[in-house]
Design a protein around this motif. Structure first.
Motif, PDB file in Angstrom:
ATOM      1  N   SER A  46      55.848  59.171  71.195  1.00  0.00           N
ATOM      2  CA  SER A  46      55.025  58.230  71.958  1.00  0.00           C
ATOM      3  C   SER A  46      53.657  58.041  71.323  1.00  0.00           C
ATOM      4  O   SER A  46      52.700  57.651  72.005  1.00  0.00           O
ATOM      5  CB  SER A  46      54.858  58.733  73.396  1.00  0.00           C
ATOM      6  N   GLY A  47      53.540  58.314  70.028  1.00  0.00           N
ATOM      7  CA  GLY A  47      52.267  58.181  69.330  1.00  0.00           C
ATOM      8  C   GLY A  47      51.921  56.731  69.041  1.00  0.00           C
ATOM      9  O   GLY A  47      52.623  55.805  69.452  1.00  0.00           O
ATOM     10  N   ILE A  48      50.842  56.529  68.309  1.00  0.00           N
ATOM     11  CA  ILE A  48      50.341  55.173  68.057  1.00  0.00           C
ATOM     12  C   ILE A  48      50.907  54.540  66.798  1.00  0.00           C
ATOM     13  O   ILE A  48      50.675  53.366  66.556  1.00  0.00           O
ATOM     14  CB  ILE A  48      48.796  55.169  67.990  1.00  0.00           C
ATOM     15  N   ILE A  49      51.664  55.282  66.005  1.00  0.00           N
ATOM     16  CA  ILE A  49      52.230  54.711  64.777  1.00  0.00           C
ATOM     17  C   ILE A  49      53.533  54.001  65.130  1.00  0.00           C
ATOM     18  O   ILE A  49      54.465  54.601  65.651  1.00  0.00           O
ATOM     19  CB  ILE A  49      52.446  55.793  63.709  1.00  0.00           C
ATOM     20  N   ALA A  50      53.583  52.713  64.842  1.00  0.00           N
ATOM     21  CA  ALA A  50      54.739  51.886  65.189  1.00  0.00           C
ATOM     22  C   ALA A  50      55.945  52.264  64.335  1.00  0.00           C
ATOM     23  O   ALA A  50      55.786  52.659  63.171  1.00  0.00           O
ATOM     24  CB  ALA A  50      54.401  50.413  64.970  1.00  0.00           C
ATOM     25  N   PRO A  51      57.153  52.134  64.883  1.00  0.00           N
ATOM     26  CA  PRO A  51      58.365  52.435  64.114  1.00  0.00           C
ATOM     27  C   PRO A  51      58.446  51.650  62.798  1.00  0.00           C
ATOM     28  O   PRO A  51      58.918  52.171  61.793  1.00  0.00           O
ATOM     29  CB  PRO A  51      59.497  52.035  65.061  1.00  0.00           C
ATOM     30  N   GLU A  52      57.962  50.409  62.808  1.00  0.00           N
ATOM     31  CA  GLU A  52      57.979  49.599  61.575  1.00  0.00           C
ATOM     32  C   GLU A  52      57.102  50.230  60.495  1.00  0.00           C
ATOM     33  O   GLU A  52      57.440  50.203  59.320  1.00  0.00           O
ATOM     34  CB  GLU A  52      57.494  48.163  61.855  1.00  0.00           C
ATOM     35  N   GLU A  53      55.980  50.793  60.897  1.00  0.00           N
ATOM     36  CA  GLU A  53      55.081  51.441  59.942  1.00  0.00           C
ATOM     37  C   GLU A  53      55.721  52.707  59.384  1.00  0.00           C
ATOM     38  O   GLU A  53      55.635  52.986  58.197  1.00  0.00           O
ATOM     39  CB  GLU A  53      53.733  51.749  60.590  1.00  0.00           C
ATOM     40  N   CYS A  54      56.401  53.456  60.236  1.00  0.00           N
ATOM     41  CA  CYS A  54      57.120  54.647  59.771  1.00  0.00           C
ATOM     42  C   CYS A  54      58.201  54.246  58.776  1.00  0.00           C
ATOM     43  O   CYS A  54      58.377  54.897  57.744  1.00  0.00           O
ATOM     44  CB  CYS A  54      57.753  55.395  60.940  1.00  0.00           C
ATOM     45  N   GLY A  55      58.912  53.178  59.094  1.00  0.00           N
ATOM     46  CA  GLY A  55      59.945  52.686  58.186  1.00  0.00           C
ATOM     47  C   GLY A  55      59.377  52.309  56.831  1.00  0.00           C
ATOM     48  O   GLY A  55      59.966  52.613  55.789  1.00  0.00           O
ATOM     49  N   ARG A  56      58.232  51.673  56.835  1.00  0.00           N
ATOM     50  CA  ARG A  56      57.584  51.295  55.570  1.00  0.00           C
ATOM     51  C   ARG A  56      57.165  52.541  54.786  1.00  0.00           C
ATOM     52  O   ARG A  56      57.297  52.590  53.563  1.00  0.00           O
ATOM     53  CB  ARG A  56      56.376  50.411  55.850  1.00  0.00           C
ATOM     54  N   MET A  57      56.664  53.542  55.493  1.00  0.00           N
ATOM     55  CA  MET A  57      56.266  54.792  54.823  1.00  0.00           C
ATOM     56  C   MET A  57      57.473  55.410  54.104  1.00  0.00           C
ATOM     57  O   MET A  57      57.373  55.816  52.944  1.00  0.00           O
ATOM     58  CB  MET A  57      55.712  55.786  55.849  1.00  0.00           C
ATOM     59  N   LEU A  58      58.607  55.467  54.793  1.00  0.00           N
ATOM     60  CA  LEU A  58      59.797  56.083  54.214  1.00  0.00           C
ATOM     61  C   LEU A  58      60.400  55.218  53.117  1.00  0.00           C
ATOM     62  O   LEU A  58      60.980  55.740  52.162  1.00  0.00           O
ATOM     63  CB  LEU A  58      60.818  56.362  55.314  1.00  0.00           C
TER      64      LEU A  58
END
Length: 104
Positions: A46-58
């Motif tokens: 439930s943090g502030i980092i959006a799933p799309e941003e996590c996907g981009r990181m990976l």
């Protein structure tokens, strides 16, 4: 500061606002892409980092080990310190284990 038996950070609101403003004005993708050491990303579900941003990181760094912790927000280290410690210890063990031992 101790609140309800747990430690929580105490900070100056203006200092926090200024530091967050800097993050909003600058991208750190070049720095992220340049990391060459093993990396663990542990995020509160439930943090502030959006799933799309996590996907981009990976996508930029596919070797990154990533984990989302259910029931946790942005302050995972305060909300679930035992979970974070367990994940960090396992990552460090896995990272430090000689590659020949991993193959057996």
């Amino acid at each position: 500061m101790c609140l309800d038996g747990a430690w929580w950070p105490r900070f100056d609101r203006d200092v926090m606002a200024n530091s967050l403003a800097e993050n909003a004005q600058r991208s750190y993708w070049d720095e992220w892409a340049s990391i060459t050491c093993p990396t663990l990303a542990v995020l509160g579900q439930s943090g502030i980092i959006a799933p799309e941003e996590c996907g981009r990181m990976l996508q930029q760094r596919p070797g990154t080990v990533a984990m989302s912790v259910p029931g946790a927000g942005q302050d995972l280290h305060l909300e679930q310190p035992h979970t974070l410690r367990t994940v960090l210890e396992q990552f460090l063990r896995d990272t430090m284990e000689p590659s020949s031992a991993k193959q057996t």
